[in-house]
Design a protein around this motif. Structure first.
Motif, PDB file in Angstrom:
ATOM      1  N   LEU A  78      10.196   5.892   7.146  1.00 54.88           N
ATOM      2  CA  LEU A  78       9.506   5.779   5.862  1.00 54.88           C
ATOM      3  C   LEU A  78       8.007   5.559   5.998  1.00 54.88           C
ATOM      4  CD1 LEU A  78      12.123   3.485   4.083  1.00 54.88           C
ATOM      5  CD2 LEU A  78      11.978   5.974   4.026  1.00 54.88           C
ATOM      6  N   CYS A  79       7.623   4.856   7.069  1.00 51.26           N
ATOM      7  CA  CYS A  79       6.212   4.503   7.215  1.00 51.26           C
ATOM      8  C   CYS A  79       5.537   5.460   8.199  1.00 51.26           C
ATOM      9  CB  CYS A  79       6.094   3.066   7.718  1.00 51.26           C
ATOM     10  SG  CYS A  79       4.381   2.568   7.913  1.00 51.26           S
ATOM     11  N   PRO A  80       4.524   6.174   7.754  1.00 49.99           N
ATOM     12  CA  PRO A  80       3.898   7.179   8.626  1.00 49.99           C
ATOM     13  C   PRO A  80       3.134   6.581   9.820  1.00 49.99           C
ATOM     14  CG  PRO A  80       3.357   7.549   6.293  1.00 49.99           C
ATOM     15  CD  PRO A  80       3.972   6.201   6.392  1.00 49.99           C
ATOM     16  N   GLY A  81       2.791   5.292   9.776  1.00 51.15           N
ATOM     17  CA  GLY A  81       2.170   4.657  10.930  1.00 51.15           C
ATOM     18  C   GLY A  81       0.661   4.811  11.011  1.00 51.15           C
ATOM     19  N   SER A  82       0.086   4.105  11.972  1.00 57.94           N
ATOM     20  CA  SER A  82      -1.374   3.976  12.032  1.00 57.94           C
ATOM     21  C   SER A  82      -2.099   5.269  12.409  1.00 57.94           C
ATOM     22  CB  SER A  82      -1.768   2.877  13.011  1.00 57.94           C
ATOM     23  OG  SER A  82      -1.324   3.217  14.304  1.00 57.94           O
ATOM     24  N   SER A  83      -1.498   6.056  13.304  1.00 59.46           N
ATOM     25  CA  SER A  83      -2.264   7.243  13.706  1.00 59.46           C
ATOM     26  C   SER A  83      -2.307   8.274  12.585  1.00 59.46           C
ATOM     27  CB  SER A  83      -1.718   7.844  15.004  1.00 59.46           C
ATOM     28  OG  SER A  83      -0.329   7.955  14.942  1.00 59.46           O
ATOM     29  N   ALA A  84      -1.218   8.379  11.810  1.00 61.34           N
ATOM     30  CA  ALA A  84      -1.227   9.283  10.656  1.00 61.34           C
ATOM     31  C   ALA A  84      -2.276   8.818   9.652  1.00 61.34           C
ATOM     32  CB  ALA A  84       0.146   9.330  10.003  1.00 61.34           C
ATOM     33  N   LEU A  85      -2.387   7.519   9.513  1.00 63.14           N
ATOM     34  CA  LEU A  85      -3.358   6.985   8.555  1.00 63.14           C
ATOM     35  C   LEU A  85      -4.776   7.293   9.011  1.00 63.14           C
ATOM     36  CD1 LEU A  85      -3.612   5.315   5.936  1.00 63.14           C
ATOM     37  CD2 LEU A  85      -3.870   3.288   7.360  1.00 63.14           C
ATOM     38  N   LEU A 136      -5.498  10.758   8.260  1.00 61.16           N
ATOM     39  CA  LEU A 136      -5.619  10.977   6.818  1.00 61.16           C
ATOM     40  C   LEU A 136      -6.998  10.548   6.297  1.00 61.16           C
ATOM     41  CD1 LEU A 136      -4.101  11.709   4.116  1.00 61.16           C
ATOM     42  CD2 LEU A 136      -3.616   9.267   3.926  1.00 61.16           C
ATOM     43  N   MET A 137      -7.561   9.527   6.917  1.00 57.37           N
ATOM     44  CA  MET A 137      -8.833   8.996   6.436  1.00 57.37           C
ATOM     45  C   MET A 137      -9.930  10.064   6.400  1.00 57.37           C
ATOM     46  SD  MET A 137      -8.478   5.898   5.372  1.00 57.37           S
ATOM     47  CE  MET A 137      -6.960   6.495   4.693  1.00 57.37           C
ATOM     48  N   ASP A 172      -9.671  12.932   5.280  1.00 58.99           N
ATOM     49  CA  ASP A 172      -9.607  13.639   3.995  1.00 58.99           C
ATOM     50  C   ASP A 172     -10.386  12.923   2.897  1.00 58.99           C
ATOM     51  OD1 ASP A 172      -7.901  15.250   5.361  1.00 58.99           O
ATOM     52  OD2 ASP A 172      -6.130  14.846   4.113  1.00 58.99           O
ATOM     53  N   PHE A 173     -10.735  11.682   3.153  1.00 62.16           N
ATOM     54  CA  PHE A 173     -11.423  10.909   2.116  1.00 62.16           C
ATOM     55  C   PHE A 173     -12.867  10.617   2.497  1.00 62.16           C
ATOM     56  CE2 PHE A 173      -6.918  10.196   1.482  1.00 62.16           C
ATOM     57  CZ  PHE A 173      -6.815  10.464   0.125  1.00 62.16           C
ATOM     58  N   ILE A 200     -14.619   5.178   3.491  1.00 62.27           N
ATOM     59  CA  ILE A 200     -14.049   6.356   2.819  1.00 62.27           C
ATOM     60  C   ILE A 200     -14.373   6.264   1.338  1.00 62.27           C
ATOM     61  CG2 ILE A 200     -12.154   6.796   4.426  1.00 62.27           C
ATOM     62  CD1 ILE A 200     -10.340   5.264   2.393  1.00 62.27           C
ATOM     63  N   LEU A 201     -14.160   7.379   0.673  1.00 62.84           N
ATOM     64  CA  LEU A 201     -14.386   7.466  -0.762  1.00 62.84           C
ATOM     65  C   LEU A 201     -13.019   7.743  -1.386  1.00 62.84           C
ATOM     66  CD1 LEU A 201     -16.706   7.651  -2.865  1.00 62.84           C
ATOM     67  CD2 LEU A 201     -16.770  10.113  -2.436  1.00 62.84           C
ATOM     68  N   VAL A 244       3.853   4.200  -0.046  1.00 59.20           N
ATOM     69  CA  VAL A 244       4.482   5.002   1.013  1.00 59.20           C
ATOM     70  C   VAL A 244       4.565   4.168   2.293  1.00 59.20           C
ATOM     71  CG1 VAL A 244       4.245   7.032   2.499  1.00 59.20           C
ATOM     72  CG2 VAL A 244       3.773   7.223   0.044  1.00 59.20           C
ATOM     73  N   TYR A 245       3.447   3.530   2.649  1.00 56.44           N
ATOM     74  CA  TYR A 245       3.436   2.721   3.870  1.00 56.44           C
ATOM     75  C   TYR A 245       4.350   1.507   3.761  1.00 56.44           C
ATOM     76  CZ  TYR A 245       0.310   5.373   6.765  1.00 56.44           C
ATOM     77  OH  TYR A 245      -0.195   6.357   7.571  1.00 56.44           O
ATOM     78  N   ARG A 259       7.191  12.341   3.968  1.00 57.08           N
ATOM     79  CA  ARG A 259       8.576  11.908   3.811  1.00 57.08           C
ATOM     80  C   ARG A 259       9.582  13.056   3.781  1.00 57.08           C
ATOM     81  NH1 ARG A 259       9.280   7.076   1.145  1.00 57.08           N
ATOM     82  NH2 ARG A 259       8.025   5.443   2.087  1.00 57.08           N
ATOM     83  N   TRP A 303      -3.803   0.356   9.628  1.00 56.69           N
ATOM     84  CA  TRP A 303      -2.403  -0.056   9.524  1.00 56.69           C
ATOM     85  C   TRP A 303      -1.964  -0.697  10.829  1.00 56.69           C
ATOM     86  CZ3 TRP A 303       0.707  -0.975   5.716  1.00 56.69           C
ATOM     87  CH2 TRP A 303       2.076  -1.134   5.958  1.00 56.69           C
ATOM     88  N   ASP A 308       0.863  -1.294  13.207  1.00 55.96           N
ATOM     89  CA  ASP A 308       2.198  -0.758  13.475  1.00 55.96           C
ATOM     90  C   ASP A 308       3.230  -1.848  13.763  1.00 55.96           C
ATOM     91  OD1 ASP A 308       1.719   1.984  13.056  1.00 55.96           O
ATOM     92  OD2 ASP A 308       0.720   2.133  14.999  1.00 55.96           O
TER      93      ASP A 308
END
Ligand SMILES: Cc1ncc(C[n+]2csc(CCOP(=O)(O)OP(=O)(O)O)c2C)c(N)n1
Ligand code: SF4
Ligand SMILES: [Mg+2]
Lengths: 349, 608
Positions: free
Chosen positions: A334-341, A344-345, A347-348, B207-208, B220-221, B250, B396, B398
């Motif tokens: 369920l949790c994508p974890g730190s490297s996915a995050l 993802l960053m 993208d922002f 980030i923005l 989600v997390y 997911r 995050w 882990d």
């Protein structure tokens, strides 16, 4: 030396089902309803149906709203998890519960007030979602628990205990369900256990939303002369439209469902619903025919399995959820974890 | 005029539905990429097309990015609001307008500068399709701003590339429009303006992002699998975001199934019912809504409280009462949520101040809901939820494991003699729960009607009270588990903290901090505390006790936070001085300073 003599006839309460359980194992606590209340007969039919189906008690979730009818889940299958929720909200709670764990058997018990007034919106939408559950309306034409007000299922002209006649048109849960696309629609009478038990079993075996409207007289507030939901009136107007047997795990070859005049409906779990009587020209898989039949038999209490359609996607199929319960998926899935995050960053930025 | 590098505010006035949002976003993002501290506030109407909408951008080298109320440049693209917009330009400021048509005399102020660009005319000549002409007017305006404000053109080019990569025609139209605006400035005006941008490096680790997206990601997390909702502004984008992230993270890589379920409910009564049903079955479930939705959820929130079922509710607050102003911001659901439902109820609230906290508080909500077996609210608001904020990158750990609270396993149930749902171990306030389908011994009857500690129906006074007393104890215990307030003391030379405090919540944070710096410069130092949860953490009481009095800045008419402080802590009523700004737009430091000044004047008048 004393010897134990095996009785010739086994007492019914000692007969064991496939799980080795007796019917007593499917009972709950003592009913606190009025003596003679139709709801208690339905409870007895539910107990019998679940026992005969060998439903493991702890795999049953029994839910209800508020009302005399909604109290009844306490009175059956003490070994099941129960949820006596809020007035009219049971379908919503059942939807969430089912979304989280699709492996349980869901049995909802409601009243005509609970389902056709305060909770009618939720009922309609549970039907639209084809929520996989058996939904029983214990229909007595009144609000029992609040002492006898007319409910939305009261017929025009039906009299209250004080003699007042209802003027507004009733909402018939069966016609409502048929028009909304319910996939299993049946009506029965609390006084006809022989008919009710196989209907409940078929409703439980059905994959999707099975609604069973059971006329269930309220002896205290709606069983008098002039009421159209009394025992007397229901018996007098009872019209058994279809008769069917529930055949668990059919071991015989059953015919394909024909386009007209279906006689056997194959359930997804291998069981089948075999019709022994259907009116001339009536097809239980034809929704419009069922609606027409009810229209031409107004004033009668038309009972039996009136419509059934297997194979329509239920909520989980529409949502493409996994076979195992969402509630027990491991957190690692369920949790994508730190490297996915971290990725993802970007993208922002 | 002192140097105004990276220190100014502009406001863009547009008509809703004309595509201004993407041009505004482009400018905002470009400034962000230039590494300059920036904020963008979208002041929009409850309408799809036609009503006025504004977008404000403030840059500040020190990072003060709360709303400014003083505009150096207003881009007036909406004739309906010309008058109001012209009036809001500061003395000596600039007004950029579409000179395809002349301005009325009454719009002429002799203390401001006018920059007329024939945007409509230029775009009509350059573009053929009617819709494109309208859209490209916004982009041409952005082109003008690039020159006027010295926005890095290479950054803008890069952004267009990222946005329209494959859509070549769109990219070319945008480039063409940008050039129209830029060339017109170059040929007709002195540029850049005295206030303008210069690359900095303040955003390297930032980030923005808007708060609703952050909340969705946090859910989600946090492992939420069931989400139920009914569309409502300003909460809808929480669910949009959740869906998008679920699609991304997911989908089971092997089977392609969805390891989530999103249920669009028939109303909010159903949405919370679904959350309660799913949580009863052991899933992490949440709903997102706004005040009107919470009003509808009240009945079942009481059920979840009393029957002790976890439930997470994201409330993105908007202006009430009733439908109120759906696209404006407020913090006016505090009391509604803290005490939601009839009878004696108290709920846990987590109150984030920015998207970063939205992200981190979301999993925390599930942890608290499951630990305390009770509803937990994430109290966001429209300003946090729908505006883009510059915030530190999310990280995050882990090592995080969800706190599922006391839930008995099949093995544990096998070993116990009898399960009693509401009977906690001696000296504790939380009883273990069981989940359906786990073990026959765990079966019990969940009910919202009177029950005793064994889970049985009761109407016996002592049995009822015993359970209710424990619920109160449990709620108080939660104070030790919620996020502590952020406290910053302004120590004097002797190392003593200030005598006066200023307390606030949520998105008021940046405005209040800025105001406190200004007040300190004015010789009025105050300590700062931002409350982040209810029940109040022990530090809240300590802060109140250690100050002569405290201002409380919040965005509602009735001083809801003030009321809660007076109700739930021993603080004396006269130690609380409300500063209430509730007309629906994000807070500015000026609001706070004006209010403090007015109160001081009042006090001076009394004690003269
Ligand atoms: C929100 C709310 N409104 C009103 C009630 C009061 N109430 C309890 S039961 C009931 C009617 C029940 O009627 P029905 O569902 O037909 O059940 P019956 O008692 O007839 O079996 C009402 C109105 C309630 N419990 N909750
Ligand atoms: S009041 Fe009517 S519905 Fe209620 S228990 Fe008595 S007989 Fe049954
Ligand atoms: Mg009734």
């Amino acid at each position: 030396m004393p010897s134990i003599v095996k009785p010739l006839v086994t007492h019914p309460s000692l007969v064991r089902n496939n799980l080795g359980l007796t019917i007593r194992d499917y009972e709950g606590s003592m009913s606190t309803l009025c003596a003679g209340c139709g709801h208690d007969s339905i409870t007895a039919a539910i107990i019998r149906a679940l026992w005969e189906l060998s439903t493991p008690p702890h795999m049953l979730a029994k839910l209800s709203g508020i009302g005399c009818s909604s109290k009844t889940p306490t009175y059956f299958v003490g070994g099941a998890h129960g949820f006596n929720s809020a007035h009219g909200r049971m379908p919503a709670i059942a939807t969430g519960a089912n979304a989280a764990n699709r492996q349980l058997t869901y049995l909802g018990v409601s009243g005509d007030g609970d389902s056709l007034s305060i909770g009618i919106g939720h009922l309609c939408h549970a039907i639209r979602r084809n929520l996989n559950m058996l939904y029983v309306i214990e229909n007595n034409g009144v609000y029992g628990l609040t002492k006898g007000q007319f409910s939305a299922s009261s017929d025009v002209g039906s009299k209250s205990k004080k003699g007042e006649a209802n003027k507004m048109a009733p909402i018939d849960p069966i016609q409502l369900a048929l028009t909304l696309g319910a996939t299993f629609v049946a009506r029965s009478f609390s006084g006809d256990k022989a008919q009710l038990v196989p209907i409940l079993k078929a409703g439980l075996a059905h994959r999707g939303f099975a609604i069973v409207d059971v006329i269930s007289p309220c002896v205290t507030f709606n069983d008098h002369e002039g009421s159209t939901k009394s025992y007397k009136h229901t018996r007098g107007k009872h019209h058994v439209a279809t008769e069917s047997d529930f055949v668990p795990f059919a071991n015989e070859i059953v015919g394909e469902i024909g386009p007209v005049g279906a006689t056997t409906i194959q359930m997804h779990d291998g069981s089948s619903l075999r019709f022994t009587k259907v009116p001339e020209g009536y097809d239980v898989t034809d929704r419009m025919a069922a609606i027409d039949y009810l229209r031409t038999h107004q004033g009668e209490v038309v009972t039996g399995v009136l419509f059934a359609e297997e194979g329509v996607p239920e909520m989980h199929e529409m949502n493409n959820t996994p076979a195992e319960p969402l509630a027990t998926l491991p957190f690692s899935k369920l949790c994508p974890g730190s490297s996915a995050l971290e990725a993802l960053m970007a993208d922002f930025r | 005029m002192p140097s105004r590098i990276n220190d100014f505010a502009i406001k863009l006035a547009n008509v809703n539905g004309t595509g201004s949002a993407s041009a505004n976003g482009l400018i905002m993002q470009a400034i962000f990429r230039m590494g300059v501290p920036v904020s963008g506030k979208n002041l929009f109407p409850s309408n799809i097309q036609g009503l006025p909408t504004w977008y404000e951008i403030r840059v500040n080298p020190k990072g003060y990015t709360a709303r400014a109320l003083d505009y150096d440049l207003i881009v007036a693209m909406n004739a309906q609001t010309y008058k109001r917009d012209v009036a809001e330009v500061r003395d000596g400021g600039f007004l950029l307008y579409d000179s395809s048509w002349p301005l009325d005399d009454e719009l002429i102020r002799d203390d401001i500068h006018y920059i007329g660009i024939p945007l409509a005319r230029m775009c009509n000549e350059a573009f053929a399709a009617p819709r494109e002409r309208i859209l490209m007017k916004n982009i041409a305006t952005a082109g003008a701003l690039i020159e006027l404000l010295n926005i890095d053109a290479a950054v803008v080019e890069q952004l267009l590339e990222e946005k329209y990569g494959k859509k070549k025609a769109m990219r070319e139209s945008n480039k063409k429009a940008l050039k129209l605006g830029a060339d017109f400035i170059k040929n007709n005006f002195t540029y850049p303006l005295e206030f303008h941008l210069k690359t900095m490096h303040a955003n390297d680790d930032k980030i923005l992002i808007d708060g609703n997206t952050a909340t969705a990601l946090g859910c989600v997390y946090g492992g939420a699998t069931v989400a139920a909702w009914y569309p409502i502004t300003p909460a809808t984008s929480v669910m949009d975001g959740f869906k998008e992230f679920c699609e991304q993270y997911r989908k089971d890589p092997e089977t392609g199934v969805n390891n989530f379920a999103i249920l669009q409910a028939e109303d909010e009564l159903a949405a919370i019912g679904m959350v309660i049903g799913a949580s009863w079955n052991g899933a992490r479930a949440f709903t997102s809504t706004a005040g009107p939705g919470v009003s509808l959820m009240n009945e079942l929130l009481g059920l979840a409280y009393y029957a002790e079922i976890p439930a997470v509710v994201v409330d993105v607050q908007r202006v009430g009462p009733s439908t109120g102003m759906p696209t404006r911001t407020q913090q006016a659901d505090l009391l509604e949520c803290a005490y939601a439902s009839h009878g004696d109820t108290k709920h846990i609230l987590l109150i984030p101040a920015n998207p970063n906290e939205c992200f981190h508080f979301a999993p925390k909500c599930f942890d608290l809901a499951e630990r305390f077996q009770t509803p937990v609210f994430l109290m966001s608001d429209l300003d946090i939820g729908m505006n883009d904020w510059v915030t530190p990158k999310f990280t995050w750990d882990d090592a995080y494991t969800p706190d599922r609270g006391k839930v008995l396993t099949a093995d544990q149930l096998e070993k116990i003699k009898k399960f009693n749902r509401y009977l906690p171990e001696e000296g504790t306030s939380i009883a273990a729960r069981t989940l359906p389908g786990v073990h026959e011994k765990g079966a019990f009857f969940t009910r919202g009607s009177g029950h005793n500690k064994f889970g049985g129906y009761t109407e016996i006074p002592d049995e009822y009270a015993e359970v209710m007393d424990r619920l109160l104890k449990k709620h108080k215990e939660a104070a030790g588990w919620v996020p502590a307030p952020i406290i910053e003391r302004r120590l004097n030379e002797q190392g003593e903290s200030a005598k006066v405090g200023m307390i606030t919540i949520g998105g008021c944070d940046p405005a209040v901090r800025e105001a406190l710096d200004i007040l300190a410069d004015m010789g009025r130092p105050m300590d700062f505390m931002r409350i982040r949860a209810f029940p109040f953490h022990a530090d809240v009481e300590e802060f109140l006790a250690s100050h002569d009095y405290c201002y409380v800045v919040e965005q509602n008419r009735d001083g809801q936070l003030c009321s809660m402080l007076m109700l739930e802590t021993p603080v004396a009523k006269d130690k609380i001085r409300p500063i209430l700004i509730y007309s629906g737009f994000p807070l500015s430091a000026k609001h706070v300073i004006d209010a403090v000044t007015a109160q001081l004047e009042e006090l001076n008048a009394i004690y003269r």
